[in-house]
Design a protein around this motif. Structure first.
Motif, PDB file in Angstrom:
ATOM      1  N   GLU A 273       0.851  -1.189   0.000  1.00 59.49           N
ATOM      2  CA  GLU A 273       0.000   0.000   0.000  1.00 59.49           C
ATOM      3  C   GLU A 273       0.890   1.244   0.000  1.00 59.49           C
ATOM      4  N   PRO A 274       0.493   2.295  -0.722  1.00 59.74           N
ATOM      5  CA  PRO A 274      -0.681   2.423  -1.588  1.00 59.74           C
ATOM      6  C   PRO A 274      -0.411   1.797  -2.955  1.00 59.74           C
ATOM      7  N   MET A 275      -1.463   1.659  -3.746  1.00 58.87           N
ATOM      8  CA  MET A 275      -1.333   1.138  -5.104  1.00 58.87           C
ATOM      9  C   MET A 275      -1.217   2.265  -6.132  1.00 58.87           C
ATOM     10  N   ARG A 276      -1.132   3.485  -5.667  1.00 58.98           N
ATOM     11  CA  ARG A 276      -0.903   4.621  -6.555  1.00 58.98           C
ATOM     12  C   ARG A 276       0.055   5.586  -5.877  1.00 58.98           C
ATOM     13  N   SER A 328      -6.410   3.521  -5.491  1.00 61.06           N
ATOM     14  CA  SER A 328      -5.748   2.672  -4.507  1.00 61.06           C
ATOM     15  C   SER A 328      -6.724   2.198  -3.439  1.00 61.06           C
TER      16      SER A 328
END
Length: 389
Positions: A273-276, A328
């Protein structure tokens, strides 16, 4: 070069994202480190959630999948050589599709070729730059020449070992991991499957799974020490161990033959995390890994693709950045539910090194409760066929 979305990774997630974006009028370039032949040779998952099936249909990829895939309305669970069936279709109204990841990737490559999609194979040293600015770009080397792609966004679909996740600063990235103390010894054989639906078996000797690819191609697994040398497992040793762990009626039907592929895979649960971060998005195994017990790996990658595609389409078509900003959080909410389900399946069905007789009886009782409770079966079924996007 200049493109709108530069996609790192030419596996099914990267190719599907490219296909969906192209059909929506959004330009992409896909960079893949390996050759196409290598990508197409990888043996991977074979169970598709129905949401994945519908997503592939929306990308124009349904024809061969529906002609050659196998719709499964349920699955079998077993403990101590006795099993029962969980009827997904009756409990949730939804089945699953058995269609190998290799076949999905074939279809995606064909679709990208048909639309003249730009997929650059054997791209070495792929590196994202300035993804935390408004002007990201990606460099790579091909045939000894360095190239640069300027873009609006970078989608990291390059797997657990890829460069995308490593681009996010350690001060920003949080990771969560559970490494399981065993592996799956998998065998592919040109034999008819023992069952027309999957069999998951808990046994005091360890877990086993009977799966399939088609009417004459079977995929079987037994739990084994992850550091076992593959030479230890002759074909005869594998078949003997599989027979011991699966229901007796299945063992009696089992057709054996020479293995055409044999390997031991480690099991882990992992989430990043995060995915962005800025204009970089993580997709699929770049952000999360699940043990294969719940058949979620490829399907989670597909749900990430769905969320990212919808976010980018809304950004380009409507000028609305809300989907990008929330990518995300939205993706991770579904990821963690799949992580939980795969963890539950894994801890319920496997023999752990320090497991006591008490622990074994608890597992067997959990499976016995599942057999007798429609509510418990419905909970398992709705997670297995895939939570809604």
């Amino acid at each position: 070069m200049r493109t709108q979305v530069c996609i790192i990774g030419g596996g099914p997630a990267g190719l599907l994202l490219s296909q969906l974006l192209h059909r929506a009028g959004i330009d992409t370039v896909v960079l893949e480190r390996r050759s196409r032949a290598y990508v197409l040779s990888r043996i991977r998952a074979g169970v598709l959630e129905w949401g994945t099936v519908k997503l592939l249909e929306s990308a124009g990829l349904g024809q061969r999948m529906h002609a050659e895939g196998y719709v499964h309305d349920g699955t079998y669970l077993a403990a101590q050589n006795r099993g029962f069936r969980v009827d997904f279709k009756a409990l949730t109204g939804t089945p699953v599709m058995v269609y190998g990841q290799t076949e999905v990737t074939h279809d995606l490559y064909d679709a990208r070729d048909a639309m003249d999609g730009v997929v650059i194979d054997e791209a070495e040293g792929v590196t994202p730059h300035d993804v935390d600015t408004d002007a990201p770009y990606v460099t790579y080397t091909k045939d000894g020449t360095e190239h640069r792609i300027d873009c609006d966004f970078v989608a990291g679909c390059d797997g657990y070992h890829g460069v995308s996740r490593q681009t996010i600063p350690a001060s920003v990235l949080r990771t969560f991991e559970r490494v399981y103390p065993f592996g799956w010894l998998g065998v592919l054989s040109e034999t008819p499957p023992v069952s027309h639906e999957l069999i998951y078996a808990n046994h005091a000797r360890g877990f086993a799974l009977c799966s399939m690819r088609n009417a004459n191609l079977s995929r079987y697994y037994v739990q084994a020490p992850v550091d076992d040398p593959i030479e230890k497992w002759s074909d005869d040793a594998f078949w003997d161990e599989l027979r011991r762990r699966i229901p007796e009626d299945a063992a009696d039907r089992l057709v054996t033959g020479p293995s055409i592929e044999k390997s031991i895979a480690p099991l882990r649960s992992f989430v990043a995390e995060p995915m962005r971060w800025g204009r970089l998005f993580l997709v699929g195994d770049a952000a999360h890994i699940v043990p294969p017990t719940g058949a979620k790996g490829l399907n989670l990658a597909m749900s990430d693709v769905h969320y990212l595609f919808e976010a980018l389409k809304t950004h380009y078509h409507d000028g609305d950045a809300a989907g990008i900003e929330g990518y995300s959080e939205t993706a991770l909410a579904r990821v963690w539910k799949a992580i939980r389900f795969s963890w539950w399946m894994t801890t319920t069905m496997h023999r752990f090194p320090d497991q006591t007789d008490f622990d074994q009886r608890i597992q067997e009782t959990e499976i016995d409760y599942l057999e007798g409770s429609e509510t418990a079966q419905r909970s398992m079924a709705e997670n297995y066929v895939g939570l809604p996007y």
